[in-house]
Write a protein that holds these residues in place. Structure first.
Motif, PDB file in Angstrom:
ATOM      1  N   THR A   1       3.743   5.291  -3.403  1.00  0.00           N
ATOM      2  CA  THR A   1       2.300   5.159  -4.367  1.00  0.00           C
ATOM      3  C   THR A   1       0.903   4.924  -3.960  1.00  0.00           C
ATOM      4  O   THR A   1       1.215   3.151  -3.520  1.00  0.00           O
ATOM      5  N   ILE A   2      -0.352   5.068  -3.611  1.00  0.00           N
ATOM      6  CA  ILE A   2      -1.378   4.362  -3.473  1.00  0.00           C
ATOM      7  C   ILE A   2      -2.060   4.071  -4.508  1.00  0.00           C
ATOM      8  O   ILE A   2      -2.505   5.430  -4.698  1.00  0.00           O
ATOM      9  N   GLY A   3      -2.608   3.492  -4.891  1.00  0.00           N
ATOM     10  CA  GLY A   3      -3.784   3.632  -6.275  1.00  0.00           C
ATOM     11  C   GLY A   3      -4.985   2.959  -5.579  1.00  0.00           C
ATOM     12  O   GLY A   3      -4.872   2.220  -4.496  1.00  0.00           O
TER      13      GLY A   3
ATOM     14  N   ALA B   1      -3.689  10.318   2.357  1.00  0.00           N
ATOM     15  CA  ALA B   1      -2.671  10.153   1.944  1.00  0.00           C
ATOM     16  C   ALA B   1      -1.725  10.868   1.320  1.00  0.00           C
ATOM     17  O   ALA B   1      -0.556  11.039   2.336  1.00  0.00           O
ATOM     18  N   VAL B   2      -1.998  12.102   0.345  1.00  0.00           N
ATOM     19  CA  VAL B   2      -1.900  12.997   0.271  1.00  0.00           C
ATOM     20  C   VAL B   2      -0.723  13.600   1.265  1.00  0.00           C
ATOM     21  O   VAL B   2       0.480  14.049   1.391  1.00  0.00           O
TER      22      VAL B   2
ATOM     23  N   TYR C   1       2.096  10.580   0.558  1.00  0.00           N
ATOM     24  CA  TYR C   1       2.173   9.763  -0.905  1.00  0.00           C
ATOM     25  C   TYR C   1       2.078   9.901  -1.815  1.00  0.00           C
ATOM     26  O   TYR C   1       1.010  11.209  -1.652  1.00  0.00           O
ATOM     27  N   ASP C   2       1.960   9.388  -2.849  1.00  0.00           N
ATOM     28  CA  ASP C   2       1.571  10.137  -4.022  1.00  0.00           C
ATOM     29  C   ASP C   2       0.423   8.551  -4.536  1.00  0.00           C
ATOM     30  O   ASP C   2       0.590   7.632  -3.656  1.00  0.00           O
TER      31      ASP C   2
ATOM     32  N   ILE D   1      -1.040   7.544   8.112  1.00  0.00           N
ATOM     33  CA  ILE D   1      -2.274   8.224   7.662  1.00  0.00           C
ATOM     34  C   ILE D   1      -3.092   8.884   9.129  1.00  0.00           C
ATOM     35  O   ILE D   1      -4.001   9.003   8.944  1.00  0.00           O
ATOM     36  N   GLY D   2      -2.270   8.626  10.108  1.00  0.00           N
ATOM     37  CA  GLY D   2      -3.283   9.007  11.343  1.00  0.00           C
ATOM     38  C   GLY D   2      -4.032   8.057  12.282  1.00  0.00           C
ATOM     39  O   GLY D   2      -4.749   8.327  13.337  1.00  0.00           O
ATOM     40  N   TYR D   3      -3.607   6.889  12.094  1.00  0.00           N
ATOM     41  CA  TYR D   3      -4.595   5.491  12.852  1.00  0.00           C
ATOM     42  C   TYR D   3      -3.654   4.403  13.628  1.00  0.00           C
ATOM     43  O   TYR D   3      -2.996   3.851  12.744  1.00  0.00           O
ATOM     44  N   ASP D   4      -4.085   3.864  14.794  1.00  0.00           N
ATOM     45  CA  ASP D   4      -4.005   2.989  14.984  1.00  0.00           C
ATOM     46  C   ASP D   4      -4.273   1.719  14.360  1.00  0.00           C
ATOM     47  O   ASP D   4      -5.970   1.807  14.260  1.00  0.00           O
TER      48      ASP D   4
END
Ligand SMILES: NC(=O)c1ccc[n+]([C@@H]2O[C@H](COP(=O)([O-])OP(=O)(O)OC[C@H]3O[C@@H](n4cnc5c(N)ncnc54)[C@H](OP(=O)(O)O)[C@@H]3O)[C@@H](O)[C@H]2O)c1
Length: 304
Positions: A82-84, A99-100, A104-105, A249-252
């Motif tokens: 979960t990411i807040g 993130a989704v 992730y939630d 999420i797609g990054y170095d």
């Protein structure tokens, strides 16, 4: 000998509905005959490729499909789900979308209350909900603080104790008011937030990329045109966690050192926005780790 392979069903065009497993593809690449993996390809016609080529195409397509599917990308710790988000504006909502998409939630928050985030929650779907900043902080395995810097003292410190916190904030005195420590260079923006969140592990990140480019430049691990983002932080474990999150999420990432070094990525430094394209370019330009490292090294202390 019993084959460990699984059966793949096909429809009339010969396209497999269930892709072959990764190991089946590896075996195929080692030129094991495809009869061993039990692929059922349709009877050949003029325009159906020979079985071996059909199966190789199938493997290639399923590999490409995996790379498009974030569930196959490298994982951060399995229990970090979960990411807040403290702040859900341009950057917060973009991080939430990425993130989704990566599985992730997310718990979104802002200054006006959860009901004002209804549309964004609806757009993001069942993995998203809205709460107060304290609820987002409590729920998040990783928190993202992404508010105008002037509001950093409102970020709930108790709820973030012990947590990994990504700090996206930049200093714009015309918006944030004059902050003496930033003006005289005795602190970086990341250090300011770390002082406020004394018991959290702050990692500076996302602050040097325009939110539209953050949305467009995400790529799967291993992509030739993958973009890198700099991070800074005092806790090696927290930086590893953030590196894993960014990877997913797609990054170095490029580690620029402790928070004291995050002046190298602040506003008006060479790595700030420009390596990824101009504000007028909605798509952006990929910038790899080498490019980012060079830009970070070119920073001079009077900027930022
Ligand atoms: N825009 C970019 O491309 C970009 C890129 C990198 C870094 N940054 C930096 O990242 C931060 C966020 O930028 P942004 O463009 O996303 O800003 P933004 O679009 O203005 O969004 C700010 C968010 O913070 C919320 N917020 C404001 N005060 C708050 C408080 N006291 N408690 C909780 N939430 C609060 C706002 O909620 P309300 O709307 O309810 O007030 C809003 O959701 C800034 O420091 C910015 O300099 C921006």
């Amino acid at each position: 000998m019993r084959s460990r392979s699984r059966r793949v069903s096909t429809h009339s065009s010969g396209t497999a509905q269930t892709p072959p497993s990764r190991s089946a593809c590896q075996r195929a690449n080692r030129r094991v005959t495809f009869t061993m993996i039990n692929l059922r390809v349709p009877a050949r016609t003029e325009d159906t490729p020979p079985p071996r080529r059909a199966a190789a195409d199938l493997c290639r397509r399923s590999r490409a499909a995996r790379m498009r599917n974030p569930a196959w990308w490298p994982q951060v710790r399995a229990d970090m789900t979960t990411i807040g988000l403290i702040g859900s504006g341009n950057i917060g909502s973009t991080v939430a979308r990425l993130a989704v998409a990566a599985g992730y939630d997310v718990v979104l928050s802002n200054s006006r209350g959860p009901e004002t985030l209804r549309d964004l929650v609806a757009e993001l779907g069942p993995r998203a909900r809205a709460g107060t900043p304290a609820q987002a902080a409590t729920a998040g395995d990783i928190a993202v603080v992404t508010v105008p810097l002037k509001a950093y003292r409102d970020v709930p410190a108790d709820a973030l104790a012990g947590k990994v916190v990504i700090d996206t904030n930049n200093y714009y005195p015309e918006r944030d008011g004059v902050i003496a420590e930033l003006e005289d260079g005795s602190a970086t923006t990341g250090e300011l937030l770390q002082r406020h969140l004394a018991d959290a592990h702050v990692v500076k990140g996302f602050n040097n990329i325009y939110f539209k480019h953050l949305a467009t430049l995400s790529r799967p691990a291993g992509a030739a045109d993958r973009t890198a983002l700099p991070i800074a932080g005092d806790d090696a474990g927290a930086k590893r966690t953030v590196t894993g999150f960014l990877d997913r999420i797609g990054y170095d990432t490029v580690d620029v050192g402790p928070l004291a070094e995050n002046w190298r990525t602040q506003r008006d430094t060479p790595v700030y926005v420009t390596p990824y394209g101009s504000f007028t370019d909605p798509v952006g330009t990929p910038a790899d780790a080498g490019t980012v490292r060079k830009a970070v090294a070119a920073a001079t202390p009077d900027a930022g």
